[in-house]
Design a protein around this motif. Sequence first.
Motif, PDB file in Angstrom:
ATOM      1  N   GLY A 119       1.949   5.786   0.272  1.00 36.02           N
ATOM      2  CA  GLY A 119       2.309   4.513   0.896  1.00 36.02           C
ATOM      3  C   GLY A 119       3.707   4.467   1.488  1.00 36.02           C
TER       4      GLY A 119
ATOM      5  N   PHE B 125      -6.993   5.052   2.053  1.00 38.33           N
ATOM      6  CA  PHE B 125      -6.043   5.945   1.387  1.00 38.33           C
ATOM      7  C   PHE B 125      -6.642   6.764   0.252  1.00 38.33           C
ATOM      8  CE2 PHE B 125      -3.024   3.730   3.946  1.00 38.33           C
ATOM      9  CZ  PHE B 125      -1.984   4.630   4.112  1.00 38.33           C
TER      10      PHE B 125
ATOM     11  N   GLY C 185      -2.963   5.793  -2.463  1.00 38.21           N
ATOM     12  CA  GLY C 185      -2.088   4.849  -1.765  1.00 38.21           C
ATOM     13  C   GLY C 185      -0.678   4.793  -2.307  1.00 38.21           C
TER      14      GLY C 185
END
Length: 678
Positions: free
Chosen positions: A207, A199, A203
């Motif tokens: 996410g 990522f 992230g």
Amino acid sequence: MDPAGTCSTLARAAAARGATIIENCPVTGIQVRTDDFGVKRVHAVETAHGTIQTPCVVNCAGVWARALGRLAGVHVPLVAMHHAYVVTERIEGIQNMPNVRDHDASVYLRLQGDALSVGGYESNPIFWEEVSEKFAFGLFDLDWDVFMQHIEGAVNRVPVLEKTGIKSTVCGPESFTADHKPLMGEAPEVRGFFLGCGFNSAGMMLGGGCGRELAHWIIHGRPEKDMYGYDIRRFHHSLTDNNRWIRERSHESYAKNYSVVFPHDEPLAGRNVRKDPLHEELLRQGCVFQERHGWERPGWFSPGGAAPVLDYDYYGAYGRQRHRDYTYNRLLGDEYTFDFPPHHDIIKNECLTCRNALALFDMSYFGKFYLVGPEATKAADWLFSADVSKAPGSTVYTCMLNQQGGVESDLTVSRISPGAPGSPLAPAFEGDGYYLAIGGAVAQHNWSHITTVLQDMKFQCKLLDCSEELGMMSIQGPLSRVVLQEVLDTDLSNEAFPFSTHKITTAAGCQVRAMRLSFVGEMGWELHVPRADCVKVYRAVMEAGARHGIANAGYRAIDSLSIEKGYRHWHADLRPDDTPLEAGLAFTCKLKSSIPFLGREAVEAQKAKGIFRRLVCFTTDEKVPMFGLEAVWRDGKVVGHIRRADFGFAIDKTIAYGSWVISQVPSLSSVLWAQGLG
């Protein structure tokens, strides 16, 4: 948001809905079993405290994702680096300051209470060479020699920082990928092994959406949204375990993370991995190459002579010497503009030569697959939206759809007869055979899609990859027949060689498969040639075409020529969440037949209901460049965006294709009109 609080909240919510979270339980192995059809599938996860049987594993292990992938025989193309930020002491009056990115200094300043956190993307990041299994929730010591460039950039932007102390430093391991985008989706090597990693320090930002799409992917076989940009299948399998390519490209993507993204830029890292048989021949003639799927493909031809791509110099980091007088890099830099590029007229000449005489396009990077076996026709009927089960010698343009009716690919499929054992041009096989030619930049996606469908349906046939063994030249233009008739040992008249047919013939004493097709909207033929014979055939064509004004042309010209004719580019103006009805490709669907095909029910349902979105063509009276993602306005409201745009030199206008949301239920006539666009 607070990362720790967010994670613990999600964990509590998952547990409340029946999930079990087991901490301090290291994974020691992943059991993979091969089923009766030779397909590798996840069977179980081994841990230090027992084995869990499961058909599905999601690899969200961050910098450890590569090691976890190896346990299942899956290549995870990411690298681990040190990534850091610092938090300042309190700064008076800072409370209402917005978050700031300084793209020139490659630094960010983010408000953190009454202080600032400062970080960025340096040109000399520290690689974590040996990723430790025992390193968890730990931090590294900050290397001030590396980080100081961010402090200097931040002070230049916010001078008060020069007199402000540092309260804390954070330097931890983070995973980075070749294009600074996550790795998601089912791994091509093992069914049931999904990726949710890489990522690139984003992230927390990505996410939520990525988690939702990944869940949908696992349950329904594909995400709701177009996620190809994050799909592991965007990388060719030869690259995902190529350490040089992964390291170089990940470094460049990291170092250029805050650089302005110009329309025609190309990477300098990870180049010359895959070269086609005409590479050296075209390089000498001034070819400026683009990189796609590891391939070096022709972009355009510079009259200034050779512009080779050199070994990656890491932008002078790690004590390396930067290249001087680097012609290729200079040509890229000349095009760092959002106006028409300085090489606009050169590409114009390539396009108009094709329209008025003829041009040769090296398209050898294309994916070239054979679908053969006792149930090849059964598989082809199901896979392809068009009717491809015609007599040998036929070639059909078709789509492949997903269960929701979305377009997973557009390609040409040619029915073939059995040939000689070991021949890449005409292989031996039992049963039926089809030759598939697919855009090289999406070859892995196509291979994986076809393979998955064959496995799920248990068709008795094989998919063979001959992409490296065959070259592909496309000779296009009104004079193509005159020139090729001197080279090919076959009659090229309309009666003897109609459009959408192919045959094996000889050129310059070499066996080739000639196909009468066009991706630029002119009369022309593709020559599919065994690798060893490509240079000989190329020289014969160029020699025969010399007195007719033949020219080399590249993909920048193809982009312009194809958009003038309304031909689609998959994942540019055509996406997997578009149906053929929305994309104007209903003619590729065999709806008048009774033959079932993947996605047929969804297309029929949409046809009965009407479409609410369609791909439409726009031109502008004013000569302005467009590149894609521009908003489409109608009656003062945004109703869509441009997918793909280019300049059409034959009509002397900018042309754009965009998706347009229709607010009212359309009539049948508007559905038919949308199908006829382009």
